[in-house]
Design a protein around this motif. Structure first.
Motif, PDB file in Angstrom:
ATOM      1  N   UNK A  33       0.831  -1.200   0.000  1.00 49.59           N
ATOM      2  CA  UNK A  33       0.000   0.000   0.000  1.00 49.59           C
ATOM      3  C   UNK A  33       0.867   1.253   0.000  1.00 49.59           C
ATOM      4  N   UNK A  34       1.898   1.267   0.823  1.00 50.39           N
ATOM      5  CA  UNK A  34       2.779   2.436   0.899  1.00 50.39           C
ATOM      6  C   UNK A  34       3.542   2.645  -0.405  1.00 50.39           C
ATOM      7  N   UNK A  35       4.049   1.569  -0.981  1.00 50.68           N
ATOM      8  CA  UNK A  35       4.790   1.679  -2.239  1.00 50.68           C
ATOM      9  C   UNK A  35       3.881   2.100  -3.392  1.00 50.68           C
ATOM     10  N   UNK A  36       2.624   1.672  -3.368  1.00 51.90           N
ATOM     11  CA  UNK A  36       1.665   2.107  -4.394  1.00 51.90           C
ATOM     12  C   UNK A  36       1.433   3.612  -4.317  1.00 51.90           C
ATOM     13  N   UNK A  37       1.302   4.130  -3.106  1.00 44.02           N
ATOM     14  CA  UNK A  37       1.102   5.576  -2.940  1.00 44.02           C
ATOM     15  C   UNK A  37       2.356   6.327  -3.388  1.00 44.02           C
ATOM     16  N   UNK A  38       3.527   5.795  -3.077  1.00 43.24           N
ATOM     17  CA  UNK A  38       4.780   6.445  -3.493  1.00 43.24           C
ATOM     18  C   UNK A  38       4.824   6.591  -5.009  1.00 43.24           C
ATOM     19  N   UNK A  39       4.418   5.561  -5.720  1.00 46.94           N
ATOM     20  CA  UNK A  39       4.380   5.632  -7.184  1.00 46.94           C
ATOM     21  C   UNK A  39       3.314   6.616  -7.648  1.00 46.94           C
ATOM     22  N   UNK A  40       2.144   6.573  -7.020  1.00 48.23           N
ATOM     23  CA  UNK A  40       1.026   7.448  -7.389  1.00 48.23           C
ATOM     24  C   UNK A  40       1.411   8.921  -7.323  1.00 48.23           C
ATOM     25  N   UNK A  41       2.107   9.317  -6.256  1.00 51.04           N
ATOM     26  CA  UNK A  41       2.420  10.739  -6.057  1.00 51.04           C
ATOM     27  C   UNK A  41       3.797  11.120  -6.578  1.00 51.04           C
ATOM     28  N   UNK A  42       4.555  10.157  -7.065  1.00 50.15           N
ATOM     29  CA  UNK A  42       5.914  10.461  -7.527  1.00 50.15           C
ATOM     30  C   UNK A  42       6.803  10.908  -6.387  1.00 50.15           C
ATOM     31  N   UNK A  43       6.769  10.165  -5.289  1.00 47.72           N
ATOM     32  CA  UNK A  43       7.540  10.550  -4.101  1.00 47.72           C
ATOM     33  C   UNK A  43       9.035  10.629  -4.406  1.00 47.72           C
ATOM     34  N   UNK A  44       9.662  11.679  -3.914  1.00 48.48           N
ATOM     35  CA  UNK A  44      11.111  11.809  -4.064  1.00 48.48           C
ATOM     36  C   UNK A  44      11.838  11.021  -2.982  1.00 48.48           C
ATOM     37  N   UNK A  45      11.123  10.728  -1.873  1.00 47.82           N
ATOM     38  CA  UNK A  45      11.715  10.029  -0.737  1.00 47.82           C
ATOM     39  C   UNK A  45      10.600   9.375   0.059  1.00 47.82           C
ATOM     40  N   UNK A  46      10.861   8.156   0.532  1.00 48.92           N
ATOM     41  CA  UNK A  46       9.959   7.458   1.442  1.00 48.92           C
ATOM     42  C   UNK A  46      10.665   7.391   2.785  1.00 48.92           C
ATOM     43  N   UNK A  47       9.975   7.783   3.853  1.00 43.25           N
ATOM     44  CA  UNK A  47      10.565   7.749   5.195  1.00 43.25           C
ATOM     45  C   UNK A  47       9.772   6.763   6.045  1.00 43.25           C
ATOM     46  N   UNK A  48      10.490   5.862   6.706  1.00 43.24           N
ATOM     47  CA  UNK A  48       9.857   4.873   7.572  1.00 43.24           C
ATOM     48  C   UNK A  48      10.604   4.794   8.893  1.00 43.24           C
ATOM     49  N   UNK A  49       9.902   4.384   9.924  1.00 42.20           N
ATOM     50  CA  UNK A  49      10.512   4.164  11.229  1.00 42.20           C
ATOM     51  C   UNK A  49      10.815   2.686  11.412  1.00 42.20           C
TER      52      UNK A  49
END
Length: 131
Positions: A81-97
């Motif tokens: 789900x998180x990776x799908x959203x990253x692709x959808x919005x063209x994320x420049x960076x994904x941050x996770x804890x």
């Protein structure tokens, strides 16, 4: 572009939010906060209250960062789900804890963070909370 943070109401989620807010400010990019409880679960420790999420928005505004908060339940794996959203919005960076796990826990249990780190097509910043 957008900085994307996977957020849970935990110390690890707080560390991820702080790091993502700093990165969004440094990059002059908006911040997208994803809080995605498991769909169909009657109670979920993953779900942050609307007041809690509102507090994150206030903190981002005080830092001069545009923020969007999405609280959409997921089915299947949270990492997908998180990776799908990253692709959808063209994320420049994904941050996770990240949380500390024992070697046995790593052997027998899958790791959402590990899946994100291995499957992401975008840079990932993984942070741990202060002790």
């Amino acid at each position: 572009m957008t900085v994307l943070v996977g957020y849970l109401p935990t110390p690890e989620g707080e560390a991820a939010f702080v790091a993502a807010l700093e990165e969004a400010g440094r990059r002059a990019e908006p911040l997208l906060v994803i809080n995605s409880p498991r769909g169909g679960a009657p109670v979920s420790a993953e779900a942050a209250s609307s007041e809690h999420l509102g507090g994150l928005s206030v903190r981002a505004a005080a830092a001069g960062v545009a923020v969007e908060v999405r609280q959409t339940p997921h089915t299947g794996e949270l990492s997908e789900a998180l990776l799908d959203v990253a692709e959808e919005v063209g994320a420049s960076l994904i941050v996770i804890g990240l949380r500390r796990r024992s070697p046995v826990g790593k052997l027998f249990l899958g790791s959402t963070a590990q899946r994100i780190l291995l499957d992401a097509t975008r840079p990932v910043l993984a942070v741990k909370p202060d002790r």
